[in-house]
Design a protein around this motif. Structure first.
Motif, PDB file in Angstrom:
ATOM      1  N   VAL A  32       0.818  -1.208   0.000  1.00  0.00           N
ATOM      2  CA  VAL A  32       0.000   0.000   0.000  1.00  0.00           C
ATOM      3  C   VAL A  32       0.852   1.257   0.000  1.00  0.00           C
ATOM      4  CG1 VAL A  32      -1.991  -1.051   1.160  1.00  0.00           C
ATOM      5  CG2 VAL A  32      -0.216   0.006   2.518  1.00  0.00           C
ATOM      6  N   LEU A  34       0.960   5.088   1.306  1.00  0.00           N
ATOM      7  CA  LEU A  34       0.441   5.769   2.483  1.00  0.00           C
ATOM      8  C   LEU A  34       0.368   7.268   2.235  1.00  0.00           C
ATOM      9  CD1 LEU A  34       2.612   3.851   5.097  1.00  0.00           C
ATOM     10  CD2 LEU A  34       0.192   3.466   4.593  1.00  0.00           C
ATOM     11  N   SER A  35      -0.646   7.888   2.792  1.00  0.00           N
ATOM     12  CA  SER A  35      -0.822   9.333   2.729  1.00  0.00           C
ATOM     13  C   SER A  35      -1.312   9.817   4.084  1.00  0.00           C
ATOM     14  CB  SER A  35      -1.861   9.713   1.671  1.00  0.00           C
ATOM     15  OG  SER A  35      -1.475   9.301   0.391  1.00  0.00           O
ATOM     16  N   PRO A  37      -3.646  11.624   6.680  1.00  0.00           N
ATOM     17  CA  PRO A  37      -5.089  11.860   6.664  1.00  0.00           C
ATOM     18  C   PRO A  37      -5.406  13.300   6.264  1.00  0.00           C
ATOM     19  CG  PRO A  37      -4.431  10.842   8.733  1.00  0.00           C
ATOM     20  CD  PRO A  37      -3.180  11.203   7.996  1.00  0.00           C
ATOM     21  N   SER A  42      -2.779   9.728  -2.647  1.00  0.00           N
ATOM     22  CA  SER A  42      -3.591   8.627  -3.178  1.00  0.00           C
ATOM     23  C   SER A  42      -3.544   7.365  -2.321  1.00  0.00           C
ATOM     24  CB  SER A  42      -3.128   8.292  -4.604  1.00  0.00           C
ATOM     25  OG  SER A  42      -1.770   7.860  -4.572  1.00  0.00           O
ATOM     26  N   GLY A  43      -2.830   7.400  -1.197  1.00  0.00           N
ATOM     27  CA  GLY A  43      -2.699   6.202  -0.377  1.00  0.00           C
ATOM     28  C   GLY A  43      -3.644   6.185   0.805  1.00  0.00           C
ATOM     29  N   THR A  44      -3.635   5.053   1.493  1.00  0.00           N
ATOM     30  CA  THR A  44      -4.403   4.904   2.722  1.00  0.00           C
ATOM     31  C   THR A  44      -3.601   5.515   3.866  1.00  0.00           C
ATOM     32  OG1 THR A  44      -5.634   3.333   4.085  1.00  0.00           O
ATOM     33  CG2 THR A  44      -3.510   2.580   3.260  1.00  0.00           C
ATOM     34  N   ASN A  45      -4.101   5.405   5.084  1.00  0.00           N
ATOM     35  CA  ASN A  45      -3.357   5.919   6.233  1.00  0.00           C
ATOM     36  C   ASN A  45      -3.447   4.924   7.384  1.00  0.00           C
ATOM     37  OD1 ASN A  45      -5.715   6.708   7.992  1.00  0.00           O
ATOM     38  ND2 ASN A  45      -6.122   8.059   6.247  1.00  0.00           N
ATOM     39  N   GLN A  48      -6.944   4.231   8.898  1.00  0.00           N
ATOM     40  CA  GLN A  48      -7.816   3.370   8.093  1.00  0.00           C
ATOM     41  C   GLN A  48      -7.407   1.906   8.237  1.00  0.00           C
ATOM     42  OE1 GLN A  48      -7.242   5.283   4.297  1.00  0.00           O
ATOM     43  NE2 GLN A  48      -9.201   6.365   4.439  1.00  0.00           N
ATOM     44  N   LEU A  49      -6.115   1.646   8.234  1.00  0.00           N
ATOM     45  CA  LEU A  49      -5.638   0.271   8.389  1.00  0.00           C
ATOM     46  C   LEU A  49      -6.010  -0.277   9.765  1.00  0.00           C
ATOM     47  CD1 LEU A  49      -2.149   0.703   6.708  1.00  0.00           C
ATOM     48  CD2 LEU A  49      -4.107  -0.560   5.778  1.00  0.00           C
TER      49      LEU A  49
END
Length: 138
Positions: A32, A34-35, A37, A42-45, A48-49
């Protein structure tokens, strides 16, 4: 602190770049971007994980407890997890709401099941007494 008697599984990841980096698992099943919040990345954080991991684990814990209580879990059971990242006194903290949907179960039965799962879920145990957690039946 509780020491494990037997390790059942070890998750291994390699992460670079912090909140604006990437993470991948040693088995290649997770990769993944990561970005942070609230940014346009465009990544998750991590929040969220964490929400995904805790809610999946909690549903499994409900399944174990339902078996002990001889209750059939509804096929469409679900959890909408909300993990807040915020500040208090200049430090960063988390708080969590698990919004549990158990359609067709009587409210008292559902509450007993959720309460039992909260006692056995490893994520619940790890956070107990450390962050504010609210479990709602929806």
């Amino acid at each position: 602190m509780t020491k494990l008697e037997k390790v059942l599984y070890t998750a291994k990841t390699h992460t670079t770049g912090g909140r604006d980096g990437a993470s991948r698992s040693s088995d290649g099943r997770l990769e993944v971007k990561l970005s942070s919040p609230g940014t346009t990345g465009s990544g998750t954080n991590p929040e969220q994980l964490f929400a995904a991991g805790w809610s999946a684990c909690f549903i499994s814990a409900m399944g174990l407890e339902a078996g002990k209580m001889k209750i059939a879990l509804p096929a469409d059971r679900a959890i909408d997890a909300e993990v807040d990242l915020g500040t208090t006194g200049g430090g960063y903290f988390l708080q969590v709401r698990l919004n549990v949907s158990l359609p067709g179960l009587e409210r008292e039965v559902a509450r007993a099941l959720v309460d039992a799962a909260h006692q056995t879920c490893p994520y619940s145990k790890a956070t107990r007494g450390n962050i504010d957690v609210v479990i709602n039946l929806v």
